[in-house]
Write a protein that holds these residues in place. Structure first.
Motif, PDB file in Angstrom:
ATOM      1  N   SER A 350     -18.375  11.021  18.389  1.00 21.49           N
ATOM      2  CA  SER A 350     -17.286  11.326  19.321  1.00 21.49           C
ATOM      3  C   SER A 350     -16.435  10.108  19.644  1.00 21.49           C
ATOM      4  O   SER A 350     -15.284  10.253  20.080  1.00 21.49           O
ATOM      5  CB  SER A 350     -17.862  11.906  20.616  1.00 21.49           C
ATOM      6  OG  SER A 350     -18.671  10.931  21.275  1.00 21.49           O
ATOM      7  N   ALA A 351     -16.978   8.921  19.438  1.00 22.77           N
ATOM      8  CA  ALA A 351     -16.246   7.694  19.788  1.00 22.77           C
ATOM      9  C   ALA A 351     -16.547   6.594  18.784  1.00 22.77           C
ATOM     10  O   ALA A 351     -17.570   6.626  18.087  1.00 22.77           O
ATOM     11  CB  ALA A 351     -16.616   7.231  21.198  1.00 22.77           C
ATOM     12  N   THR A 352     -15.660   5.628  18.708  1.00 24.43           N
ATOM     13  CA  THR A 352     -15.858   4.466  17.843  1.00 24.43           C
ATOM     14  C   THR A 352     -16.852   3.509  18.490  1.00 24.43           C
ATOM     15  O   THR A 352     -17.239   3.676  19.652  1.00 24.43           O
ATOM     16  CB  THR A 352     -14.532   3.732  17.609  1.00 24.43           C
ATOM     17  OG1 THR A 352     -14.055   3.224  18.873  1.00 24.43           O
ATOM     18  CG2 THR A 352     -13.487   4.661  17.010  1.00 24.43           C
ATOM     19  N   ALA A 353     -17.234   2.481  17.762  1.00 21.30           N
ATOM     20  CA  ALA A 353     -18.184   1.499  18.288  1.00 21.30           C
ATOM     21  C   ALA A 353     -17.654   0.801  19.534  1.00 21.30           C
ATOM     22  O   ALA A 353     -18.426   0.389  20.404  1.00 21.30           O
ATOM     23  CB  ALA A 353     -18.519   0.477  17.206  1.00 21.30           C
ATOM     24  N   ASP A 354     -16.312   0.668  19.629  1.00 23.86           N
ATOM     25  CA  ASP A 354     -15.743   0.024  20.816  1.00 23.86           C
ATOM     26  C   ASP A 354     -15.277   1.021  21.866  1.00 23.86           C
ATOM     27  O   ASP A 354     -14.508   0.681  22.769  1.00 23.86           O
ATOM     28  CB  ASP A 354     -14.598  -0.928  20.437  1.00 23.86           C
ATOM     29  CG  ASP A 354     -13.475  -0.221  19.671  1.00 23.86           C
ATOM     30  OD1 ASP A 354     -13.592   0.996  19.420  1.00 23.86           O
ATOM     31  OD2 ASP A 354     -12.490  -0.892  19.334  1.00 23.86           O
ATOM     32  N   GLY A 355     -15.724   2.276  21.733  1.00 30.05           N
ATOM     33  CA  GLY A 355     -15.517   3.248  22.802  1.00 30.05           C
ATOM     34  C   GLY A 355     -14.272   4.094  22.732  1.00 30.05           C
ATOM     35  O   GLY A 355     -14.012   4.887  23.634  1.00 30.05           O
ATOM     36  N   LYS A 356     -13.478   3.992  21.671  1.00 25.17           N
ATOM     37  CA  LYS A 356     -12.274   4.810  21.563  1.00 25.17           C
ATOM     38  C   LYS A 356     -12.621   6.213  21.076  1.00 25.17           C
ATOM     39  O   LYS A 356     -13.481   6.379  20.215  1.00 25.17           O
ATOM     40  CB  LYS A 356     -11.273   4.155  20.602  1.00 25.17           C
ATOM     41  CG  LYS A 356     -10.728   2.830  21.095  1.00 25.17           C
ATOM     42  CD  LYS A 356      -9.764   2.222  20.080  1.00 25.17           C
ATOM     43  CE  LYS A 356      -9.246   0.875  20.557  1.00 25.17           C
ATOM     44  NZ  LYS A 356      -8.343   0.244  19.540  1.00 25.17           N
ATOM     45  N   SER A 357     -11.943   7.198  21.623  1.00 28.06           N
ATOM     46  CA  SER A 357     -12.228   8.583  21.244  1.00 28.06           C
ATOM     47  C   SER A 357     -11.802   8.852  19.815  1.00 28.06           C
ATOM     48  O   SER A 357     -10.743   8.401  19.361  1.00 28.06           O
ATOM     49  CB  SER A 357     -11.499   9.553  22.173  1.00 28.06           C
ATOM     50  OG  SER A 357     -11.816  10.886  21.821  1.00 28.06           O
ATOM     51  N   ARG A 358     -12.641   9.602  19.090  1.00 29.82           N
ATOM     52  CA  ARG A 358     -12.283  10.020  17.745  1.00 29.82           C
ATOM     53  C   ARG A 358     -11.789  11.467  17.724  1.00 29.82           C
ATOM     54  O   ARG A 358     -11.364  11.963  16.682  1.00 29.82           O
ATOM     55  CB  ARG A 358     -13.473   9.813  16.803  1.00 29.82           C
ATOM     56  CG  ARG A 358     -13.807   8.326  16.672  1.00 29.82           C
ATOM     57  CD  ARG A 358     -15.013   8.042  15.817  1.00 29.82           C
ATOM     58  NE  ARG A 358     -14.767   8.341  14.415  1.00 29.82           N
ATOM     59  CZ  ARG A 358     -15.629   8.022  13.441  1.00 29.82           C
ATOM     60  NH1 ARG A 358     -16.756   7.386  13.731  1.00 29.82           N
ATOM     61  NH2 ARG A 358     -15.354   8.326  12.183  1.00 29.82           N
ATOM     62  N   ILE A 359     -11.850  12.118  18.852  1.00 27.55           N
ATOM     63  CA  ILE A 359     -11.113  13.366  19.078  1.00 27.55           C
ATOM     64  C   ILE A 359      -9.864  12.946  19.833  1.00 27.55           C
ATOM     65  O   ILE A 359      -9.949  12.388  20.933  1.00 27.55           O
ATOM     66  CB  ILE A 359     -11.914  14.393  19.900  1.00 27.55           C
ATOM     67  CG1 ILE A 359     -13.285  14.672  19.242  1.00 27.55           C
ATOM     68  CG2 ILE A 359     -11.120  15.672  20.083  1.00 27.55           C
ATOM     69  CD1 ILE A 359     -13.209  15.309  17.873  1.00 27.55           C
TER      70      ILE A 359
END
Length: 423
Positions: A350-359
Motif C-alpha cells: 500500500s505504501a513505498t518504503a518511505d511512506g508514500k501511498s501507492r494507491i
C-alpha cells in the motif's frame, strides 16, 4: 561455423560501426562476449546495443562513450543506466520486440548468445532465456555463440544448430544468478489475499520478487496446478516437487511447465537440465493473448509502481525515474480476462518504503495497463475487485485497501477532482 579461442576473440572483425548488437538478456547474458564488447568498444564505435532485463555489472554509464544503449525497460541493473540517462527506452510490450525484429522494424545485425554444449544430435540449447533471441538469430548478419559448459541443456522450442552459428567461443564459467528475496510480513499478507483467487487446477503466471516468493509456498496443498509464465524462479522447483504442479488440466502443453526465462540459482538450473517437464518457449508462445486465453482458470499475478483511483496501472516509472517495463503485464492481464475462470491480479504494498501511498489519485508515470483492463488490485489491506465496476465503486474499493494514513487524503483528492460527490 568457425571456432575462436576466447583469448583471440576480436569482435571488431564482425561488428561494424553503426551495427545494432543484441545479446541474451537476464541470466542468459553471454558474459565472455559482453565483457569483450565493452573492452573492445572503441574499435567499432559507434554501435547500438539492445538491452533487456539485465542482472550483471557488465555495462555502466561510461560505456555510452561508444555504445548507444536502447532498452525495453529498466529491469535489474539497467535501472542504473536509465538513472544516468544513457539508455533510450522503447515502450514495448514484450511480444512487440519479437515482431519488430521479425518485420525489420528493429535492426538486428549481430547477436551474442549463450548456449549449452551440443547434445548427441548436435543441438545447442538456448539454456536460460528464450524470449526473442531465436528470432534475432534468424535475422542477424552474424551470430557469435558462447558455448558455456555450465549452461543446462534445457528443453526449448527451437534449439540452435551449427548452421545458426557463425562464430563459436567455448567457455566454462559460472552463470548469472538471481537469488530469491526473503518475503516480509507485508508480502505474506498480500499473498494470503491473492491465494483466495487461485483454485485447484488453475494455470498460474507469476514473476519473481518478494510477493511471488511468499505466495508460491502457499500453493503446495493445491491440486493439478499448471504453470505458463514468462519467467520462473527457484521457488517453482519446490512447488513442482511437492506434487501441486502437474499441468495435466491445461488445454495446451499438457504435462509441461512453460516459461520464457529461468531467473534463479544453480538449484533451478540443475532442476531444468534435461528435464522434459520444463520447456523454454519464445514470447510468441509464452505471451500470445489468443493462446494463453485458451487456458482455463488462467491466473496472472503481476506488480505495479502505483494504481490510481480509476484503476489505471503504472508499472514503469515513478515520476522521472524509469523503474520497470511495459513487459508482459497487459498481455497476461488481457489473456486472464478472456480465460474461462481467469483472473488478473495486480499485487503491491500500500505504501513505498518511505511512506508514500501507492494507491494514488493521479499517476506520476505512464499508464501501463488501462483502467478498462483492471481486475483485481491487492495490497496487504485487502482486495479491490474492479472488473465491471463504476468509477465511484472503484474509488471506494481502492481507498479501502490503501494505507490507513493516506485514506482521508485520497478521499479529499477524489472529491476535489470531481470523482465523487458530496452526499
Amino acid at each position: 561455423m568457425r571456432i575462436v579461442e576466447e583469448e583471440r576473440l576480436d569482435l571488431s572483425e564482425f561488428i561494424r560501426p553503426g551495427d545494432t548488437v543484441v545479446w541474451g538478456q537476464a541470466c542468459a547474458e553471454p558474459l565472455t562476449l559482453t565483457e569483450a564488447l565493452v573492452r573492445q568498444r572503441a574499435k567499432m564505435s559507434r554501435i547500438r546495443g539492445l538491452i533487456g532485463a539485465n542482472f550483471s555489472s557488465t555495462f555502466s554509464a561510461e560505456h555510452a562513450d561508444h555504445i548507444d544503449f536502447v532498452g525495453t525497460g529498466a529491469v535489474g541493473t539497467v535501472r542504473q543506466l536509465a538513472k544516468a540517462g544513457v539508455v533510450d527506452i522503447i515502450p514495448f510490450h514484450i511480444t512487440a520486440c519479437d515482431r519488430a525484429i521479425e518485420n525489420g522494424w528493429l535492426q538486428c545485425d549481430v547477436v551474442l548468445v549463450q548456449v549449452s554444449p551440443p547434445d548427441d544430435e548436435g543441438r545447442y540449447s538456448i539454456g536460460l532465456t528464450s524470449d526473442w533471441i531465436r528470432t534475432a538469430v534468424k535475422h542477424a548478419r552474424v551470430v557469435v555463440a558462447e558455448v558455456n559448459a555450465q549452461v543446462p541443456q534445457t528443453t526449448c522450442t527451437e534449439p540452435l544448430t551449427e548452421a545458426d552459428i557463425d562464430i563459436r567461443v567455448d567457455t566454462d564459467r559460472p552463470l548469472l544468478e538471481v537469488k530469491s528475496v526473503v518475503p516480509g510480513e507485508t508480502d505474506h499478507a498480500i499473498a494470503r489475499h491473492a491465494l483466495e483467487f487461485i483454485p485447484d487446477r488453475a494455470v498460474v503466471q507469476v514473476g519473481i520478487g518478494s510477493v511471488p516468493d511468499a505466495l508460491v509456498p502457499m500453493l503446495k496443498d493445491h491440486k493439478g496446478l499448471g504453470i505458463h509464465s514468462g519467467m520462473i524462479g527457484d521457488s517453482l522447483v519446490d512447488l513442482i516437487e511437492s506434487g501441486a504442479v502437474t499441468n495435466e488440466f491445461k488445454e495446451i502443453d499438457k504435462g509441461v511447465t512453460i516459461t520464457g526465462a529461468l531467473l534463479g540459482t544453480r538449484k533451478l538450473y540443475d532442476f531444468c537440465d534435461r528435464n522434459p517437464r520444463i520447456r523454454l518457449a519464445p514470447v510468441s508462445h509464452t505471451h500470445d493473448i489468443a493462446m494463453v486465453s485458451s487456458l482455463s482458470n488462467f491466473i496472472s499475478l503481476n506488480s505495479a509502481v502505483e494504481v490510481d483511483l480509476s484503476g489505471q496501472i503504472n508499472a514503469e516509472a515513478a515520476g522521472k525515474s524509469y523503474l520497470g517495463a511495459v513487459g508482459g503485464q497487459l498481455d497476461y492481464g488481457r489473456a486472464a480476462l478472456r480465460s474461462p475462470g481467469g483472473r488478473s491480479i495486480i499485487a503491491l504494498p500500500s505504501a513505498t518504503a518511505d511512506g508514500k501511498s501507492r494507491i494514488v489519485a493521479a499517476l506520476s508515470g505512464p499508464v501501463t495497463t488501462p483502467r478498462s483492463d483492471a481486475d483485481l488490485v491487492i495490497t496487504e489491506y485487502g482486495v479491490a475487485e474492479l472488473r465491471a465496476k463504476s468509477f465511484g465503486e472503484r474509488i471506494k474499493a481502492l481507498i479501502a485497501i490503501a494505507h490507513p494514513s493516506h485514506r482521508e487524503q485520497l478521499e479529499r483528492e477524489a472529491f476535489v477532482a470531481g470523482a465523487v460527490h458530496a452526499r
